[in-house]
Design a protein around this motif. Sequence first.
Motif, PDB file in Angstrom:
ATOM      1  N   GLU A  36       0.782  -1.011   0.289  1.00 36.86           N
ATOM      2  CA  GLU A  36       0.032  -0.352   0.111  1.00 36.86           C
ATOM      3  C   GLU A  36       0.809   1.203   0.217  1.00 36.86           C
ATOM      4  O   GLU A  36       1.913   1.153   0.258  1.00 36.86           O
ATOM      5  N   VAL A  37       0.212   2.282   0.083  1.00 37.46           N
ATOM      6  CA  VAL A  37       1.079   3.665  -0.036  1.00 37.46           C
ATOM      7  C   VAL A  37       0.048   4.120   0.702  1.00 37.46           C
ATOM      8  O   VAL A  37      -1.430   4.618   1.307  1.00 37.46           O
ATOM      9  N   LEU A  38       1.081   5.437   1.355  1.00 37.29           N
ATOM     10  CA  LEU A  38       0.100   6.560   2.439  1.00 37.29           C
ATOM     11  C   LEU A  38      -0.124   7.441   1.092  1.00 37.29           C
ATOM     12  O   LEU A  38       0.617   8.455   0.355  1.00 37.29           O
ATOM     13  N   ILE A  39      -1.170   8.099   1.868  1.00 38.29           N
ATOM     14  CA  ILE A  39      -1.423   8.983   0.969  1.00 38.29           C
ATOM     15  C   ILE A  39      -2.086  10.762   1.482  1.00 38.29           C
ATOM     16  O   ILE A  39      -3.003  10.340   2.830  1.00 38.29           O
ATOM     17  N   ARG A  40      -1.343  12.207   1.290  1.00 36.44           N
ATOM     18  CA  ARG A  40      -1.876  13.055   2.233  1.00 36.44           C
ATOM     19  C   ARG A  40      -3.230  13.367   1.603  1.00 36.44           C
ATOM     20  O   ARG A  40      -3.033  14.045   0.240  1.00 36.44           O
ATOM     21  N   VAL A  41      -4.015  13.113   2.044  1.00 39.65           N
ATOM     22  CA  VAL A  41      -5.406  13.399   0.934  1.00 39.65           C
ATOM     23  C   VAL A  41      -5.554  15.618   0.894  1.00 39.65           C
ATOM     24  O   VAL A  41      -5.488  16.138   2.130  1.00 39.65           O
ATOM     25  N   LEU A  42      -6.145  16.081  -0.427  1.00 43.90           N
ATOM     26  CA  LEU A  42      -6.682  16.982  -0.735  1.00 43.90           C
ATOM     27  C   LEU A  42      -8.199  16.951  -0.966  1.00 43.90           C
ATOM     28  O   LEU A  42      -8.949  17.544  -0.653  1.00 43.90           O
ATOM     29  N   ALA A  43      -8.294  15.779  -1.644  1.00 43.52           N
ATOM     30  CA  ALA A  43      -9.984  15.865  -1.543  1.00 43.52           C
ATOM     31  C   ALA A  43     -10.565  14.444  -2.008  1.00 43.52           C
ATOM     32  O   ALA A  43      -9.785  13.440  -1.754  1.00 43.52           O
ATOM     33  N   THR A  44     -12.012  14.461  -1.864  1.00 47.41           N
ATOM     34  CA  THR A  44     -12.782  13.032  -0.967  1.00 47.41           C
ATOM     35  C   THR A  44     -13.471  13.180  -2.161  1.00 47.41           C
ATOM     36  O   THR A  44     -14.417  13.993  -1.764  1.00 47.41           O
ATOM     37  N   GLY A  45     -14.361  12.072  -2.292  1.00 45.65           N
ATOM     38  CA  GLY A  45     -15.733  11.846  -3.212  1.00 45.65           C
ATOM     39  C   GLY A  45     -16.230  11.047  -2.209  1.00 45.65           C
ATOM     40  O   GLY A  45     -16.034  10.618  -1.150  1.00 45.65           O
ATOM     41  N   VAL A  46     -17.945  11.753  -2.456  1.00 47.41           N
ATOM     42  CA  VAL A  46     -19.072  10.885  -1.338  1.00 47.41           C
ATOM     43  C   VAL A  46     -19.666  10.342  -2.754  1.00 47.41           C
ATOM     44  O   VAL A  46     -19.984  11.054  -3.828  1.00 47.41           O
ATOM     45  N   ASN A  47     -19.970   9.689  -1.804  1.00 45.90           N
ATOM     46  CA  ASN A  47     -20.739   8.061  -2.683  1.00 45.90           C
ATOM     47  C   ASN A  47     -22.057   7.769  -1.685  1.00 45.90           C
ATOM     48  O   ASN A  47     -21.884   7.666  -0.258  1.00 45.90           O
ATOM     49  N   ARG A  48     -22.552   7.291  -2.876  1.00 43.20           N
ATOM     50  CA  ARG A  48     -24.074   7.344  -2.104  1.00 43.20           C
ATOM     51  C   ARG A  48     -23.533   5.474  -0.695  1.00 43.20           C
ATOM     52  O   ARG A  48     -24.320   5.524   0.100  1.00 43.20           O
ATOM     53  N   PRO A  49     -22.734   3.928  -1.590  1.00 37.36           N
ATOM     54  CA  PRO A  49     -22.270   3.300  -0.212  1.00 37.36           C
ATOM     55  C   PRO A  49     -22.150   3.834   0.791  1.00 37.36           C
ATOM     56  O   PRO A  49     -22.219   3.549   1.783  1.00 37.36           O
ATOM     57  N   TYR A 104      -4.887  11.261   6.575  1.00 39.58           N
ATOM     58  CA  TYR A 104      -4.433  10.759   5.730  1.00 39.58           C
ATOM     59  C   TYR A 104      -5.463  10.011   5.452  1.00 39.58           C
ATOM     60  O   TYR A 104      -6.291   8.911   6.544  1.00 39.58           O
ATOM     61  N   CYS A 105      -4.550   8.385   4.595  1.00 43.01           N
ATOM     62  CA  CYS A 105      -5.891   7.495   3.563  1.00 43.01           C
ATOM     63  C   CYS A 105      -4.681   5.927   3.233  1.00 43.01           C
ATOM     64  O   CYS A 105      -3.737   7.009   2.778  1.00 43.01           O
ATOM     65  N   THR A 106      -4.630   4.959   3.313  1.00 43.37           N
ATOM     66  CA  THR A 106      -3.794   4.261   2.614  1.00 43.37           C
ATOM     67  C   THR A 106      -5.025   3.346   1.366  1.00 43.37           C
ATOM     68  O   THR A 106      -5.889   3.858   1.659  1.00 43.37           O
TER      69      THR A 106
END
Length: 335
Positions: A36-49, A104-106
Amino acid sequence: MPTLPETMILIDHGKGGAPEVLVPQRGPLPQPKPDEVLIRVLATGVNRPDVAQRKGEYPPPPGASSVIGLETAGEVVAVGPEAGAWKVGDKVCALTNGGAYAEYCTAPAAQCLPWPKGFDAIRAAALPETFFTVWANLFGHGRLAAGETVLVHGGTSGIGVTAIQLAKAFGATVIATAGSAAKCEAMRGLGADVAIDYRTQDFVAEVKRATDGRLADVVLDMVGADYFNRNLRCLGMDGRLVIIAFLGGFEVAKADLRPVMTRRLTVTGSTMRPRTTAQKGAIAAALREKVWPLLEAGRCAPPIYQVFPLDQAAAAHALMESSQHIGKIMLKVAE
Ligand SMILES: NC(=O)c1ccc[n+]([C@@H]2O[C@H](COP(=O)([O-])OP(=O)(O)OC[C@H]3O[C@@H](n4cnc5c(N)ncnc54)[C@H](OP(=O)(O)O)[C@@H]3O)[C@@H](O)[C@H]2O)c1
């Protein structure tokens, strides 16, 4: 290697419930597994799930983060020893196994893609969940081919806007349904050949009319039980019904199976999240080869309806549940 903090802001959903349960909280940084990689999150999507997970109806698979969030875009800040070619500083968008409502997110390296050229973080983060899902279902299970006709339900959902654009880009005729005249206008703007307002029109009759009685080759459905019989009636010879959600229930009270036999129909469907990393990686590779050039050429683009700051995730979920949106709802996490 950048210096990483020990803790980060994440969105907690407590024991689940209404959108207001989504609150910012401090928690530890996730640690990337070897692949895996570790990501410094800049943006995230919202989804119905995400809405279903917040309500406690869609628990994360074993080993996945309990934090909500299935797609993200940001910068790689750490790389596991088996994470392949990605390196610190790369800008990636990723289909995550969870955890994207956070700083942060993997993500498994195989589920990461580069930002398409010319894209910013918001638009890159809007891609993974719907593009992986539509690719696998419309062109994989649905076997949609150039020259065929597809009926897309929920045409202004995140999934729907992607399905309309990709089906058109790959040479299909697109008929799409949605719940208002304004949404029909938007679907035509995205390339739909025929837009049906399912609240005022009979979509079976409209599909018959639009195809001169030949009917559709593929139906991409997120409504389920309420539409089952009508979907079968929309499909012509050798047609394929692909079910990806049950917004209208999963138990069909009375099914008329005659079209399945007389018109040799296939009824199928799938979910994305439980697939293996290798399966998701194969979809990522296909998208990079076949779809990223279309995004970079401007032949399709995710329509962004509204962007909220991460700490307003509750408002983003309330908007999604109102179903007023057309296209993607996004969370901005950092500059
Ligand atoms: N199987 C998979 O792998 C997979 C992956 C991702 C998403 N999904 C599913 O795909 C669906 C769409 O996801 P999304 O994030 O794109 O959702 P979204 O943007 O929130 O859109 C959902 C849209 O569906 C329509 N809708 C809601 N309830 C309906 C009903 N009972 N009958 C008809 N239409 C209804 C609404 O528009 P109208 O105004 O037109 O009614 C709504 O805007 C969700 O159910 C999600 O769980 C499945």
